[in-house]
Design a protein around this motif. Structure first.
Motif, PDB file in Angstrom:
ATOM      1  N   SER A 192       2.182  13.641  -0.629  1.00  0.00           N
ATOM      2  CA  SER A 192       0.929  12.970  -0.964  1.00  0.00           C
ATOM      3  C   SER A 192       0.848  11.596  -0.296  1.00  0.00           C
ATOM      4  CB  SER A 192       0.856  12.838  -2.485  1.00  0.00           C
ATOM      5  OG  SER A 192      -0.388  12.421  -2.892  1.00  0.00           O
ATOM      6  N   ALA A 195       0.314  12.110   3.398  1.00  0.00           N
ATOM      7  CA  ALA A 195      -1.068  12.519   3.646  1.00  0.00           C
ATOM      8  C   ALA A 195      -2.033  11.352   3.463  1.00  0.00           C
ATOM      9  CB  ALA A 195      -1.446  13.661   2.711  1.00  0.00           C
ATOM     10  N   ALA A 196      -1.604  10.354   2.703  1.00  0.00           N
ATOM     11  CA  ALA A 196      -2.490   9.206   2.463  1.00  0.00           C
ATOM     12  C   ALA A 196      -2.584   8.315   3.695  1.00  0.00           C
ATOM     13  CB  ALA A 196      -1.976   8.403   1.275  1.00  0.00           C
ATOM     14  N   ASN A 211      -6.029  15.228   0.708  1.00  0.00           N
ATOM     15  CA  ASN A 211      -5.419  14.244  -0.194  1.00  0.00           C
ATOM     16  C   ASN A 211      -5.592  14.659  -1.646  1.00  0.00           C
ATOM     17  OD1 ASN A 211      -4.311  12.324   1.518  1.00  0.00           O
ATOM     18  ND2 ASN A 211      -6.339  11.529   1.995  1.00  0.00           N
ATOM     19  N   TRP A 275      -8.754   9.094  -5.192  1.00  0.00           N
ATOM     20  CA  TRP A 275      -9.093   9.967  -4.051  1.00  0.00           C
ATOM     21  C   TRP A 275     -10.423  10.648  -4.293  1.00  0.00           C
ATOM     22  CZ3 TRP A 275      -7.217   8.519   0.047  1.00  0.00           C
ATOM     23  CH2 TRP A 275      -5.862   8.302   0.272  1.00  0.00           C
TER      24      TRP A 275
END
Ligand SMILES: *[C@@H]1O[C@H](CO)[C@@H](O)[C@H](O)[C@H]1NC(C)=O
Ligand SMILES: *[C@@H]1O[C@H](CO)[C@@H](O)[C@H](O)[C@H]1NC(C)=O
Ligand SMILES: *[C@@H]1O[C@H](CO)[C@@H](O)[C@H](O)[C@H]1NC(C)=O
Ligand SMILES: *[C@@H]1O[C@H](CO)[C@@H](O)[C@H](O)[C@H]1NC(C)=O
Ligand SMILES: *[C@@H]1O[C@H](CO)[C@@H](O)[C@H](O)[C@H]1NC(C)=O
Length: 295
Positions: A192, A195-196, A211, A275
């Protein structure tokens, strides 16, 4: 560059660090021993027998107690005689995800007129070897301690209740699952976070959806791990306190462990919500631009 995406990324960092601490707390002597999930207070073990074995001269226990109390220069029914020490059992055993630690209470196990309850601290002597999917088993630990000390006293002599073992056995699978869930959670939170990073520098629906997806999985994993560990803590402490009382054993819940695991869950939840908000706002903003351009 989208600075707003930095905040959920930061939440992931916090969740990642806290989950790592849950997993590695107490993995070696002197590293966050306070963050155990359960502590067993065995300092008064067998104390209930000190009086009751007086009438049974054949009991190996009577001799032992005589030795203990004479070495302390006390009366045989003196409640301050440290039976645990004579039996080679430590004052406390604390359970962590990878091992257990043990030691004594300083300055004394029991509060008295001069020593307040708040002044009593755990003095750690050592920790067991690290094991993946370690399952805390008080019966085995105490049995081994008795064997090693060479005293002629067994768990049966101490009237160790079978119900404790039954309760602990029931939690065994859960304890192992707990470890696996923390590993999975750390994996997802890590992904995570990775991916951020693209989302901070580029915008796009796909990145945002990715995300949300990964953050949801991470949130579920850490949430399950926290729920499961809370169940193990509450249930384990209940069982030990219920049946252990008669043999002078009590359990303390790991409140600090629960605090950090739920803090990690909360951080992941905030990341997930941010998100979602980010995606909605980003979407609306893009649509706004489109409408302005094309009428
Ligand atoms: C350990 O357990 C005994 C008996 O259950 C209790 O009296 C004592 O206060 C406990 N000690 C600590 C430090 O919690
Ligand atoms: C043992 O018995 C004496 C009195 O006979 C009592 O004062 C003491 O509290 C008892 N100790 C325990 C541990 O029950
Ligand atoms: C209280 O416990 C401490 C530590 O074991 C001991 O030194 C002290 O004498 C005790 N005080 C009383 C009043 O029993
Ligand atoms: C803690 O235990 C160690 C031995 O493991 C001992 O040397 C030390 O004096 C103890 N500390 C206190 C404050 O009792
Ligand atoms: C712990 O590990 C050491 C070496 O790594 C080994 O010698 C020892 O036997 C192990 N202890 C237990 C209880 O497995």
């Amino acid at each position: 560059m989208r600075p707003t995406a930095l905040i959920p990324a930061l939440c992931c960092v916090v969740a990642l660090v806290l989950s790592f601490l849950c997993l590695f707390a107490g993995h070696k002597k002197g590293f966050m021993e306070d963050y155990h999930y359960l502590t067993l207070n065995t300092s008064r073990i067998g104390q209930n027998l000190v009086n009751s074995t007086l009438d049974l001269p054949d009991n190996p226990f009577t001799n032992l107690i005589n030795n203990v109390t004479s070495s302390f220069g006390n009366e045989i029914n003196d409640a301050t005689a440290d039976l645990a020490e004579a039996l080679g059992i430590e004052d406390w055993y604390s359970a962590h995800l990878l091992d257990y630690c043990y030691g004594d209470y300083t300055p004394a196990a029991l509060a008295n007129a001069t020593v307040k309850q708040d002044d009593i601290h755990k003095n750690i002597s050592g920790c067991s070897n690290r094991t993946a999917a370690f399952a805390f088993n008080p019966t085995t630990i105490i049995e081994n301690a008795l064997n090693e000390s060479g005293v002629d006293v067994s768990l049966q002599d101490l009237n160790w209740p079978d119900d404790i073992q039954r309760g602990i056995d029931a939690l065994r699978i859960l304890t192992k699952t707990m470890f696996i869930l923390y590993c999975i959670a750390i994996g997802f939170i890590g992904v995570s976070l990775l991916a951020a990073l693209p989302a901070v520098f580029a915008s796009g629906r796909l990145a945002a959806c990715l995300n949300i997806l990964v953050a949801t999985l991470a949130f579920i994993a850490i949430g399950l791990a926290s729920a499961l560990s809370t169940a193990v803590i509450v249930k384990g402490a209940d069982v030990i306190n219920k049946y252990g009382q008669e043999v002078g054993v009590e359990a303390h819940k790991g409140s600090k462990f629960m605090a950090i695991t739920w803090a990690a869950t909360a951080a992941m939840f905030v990341a997930l919500v941010l998100w979602c908000v980010e995606t909605c706002i980003g979407h609306r903003r893009r649509r706004g631009t489109y409408v302005a351009k094309h009428g």
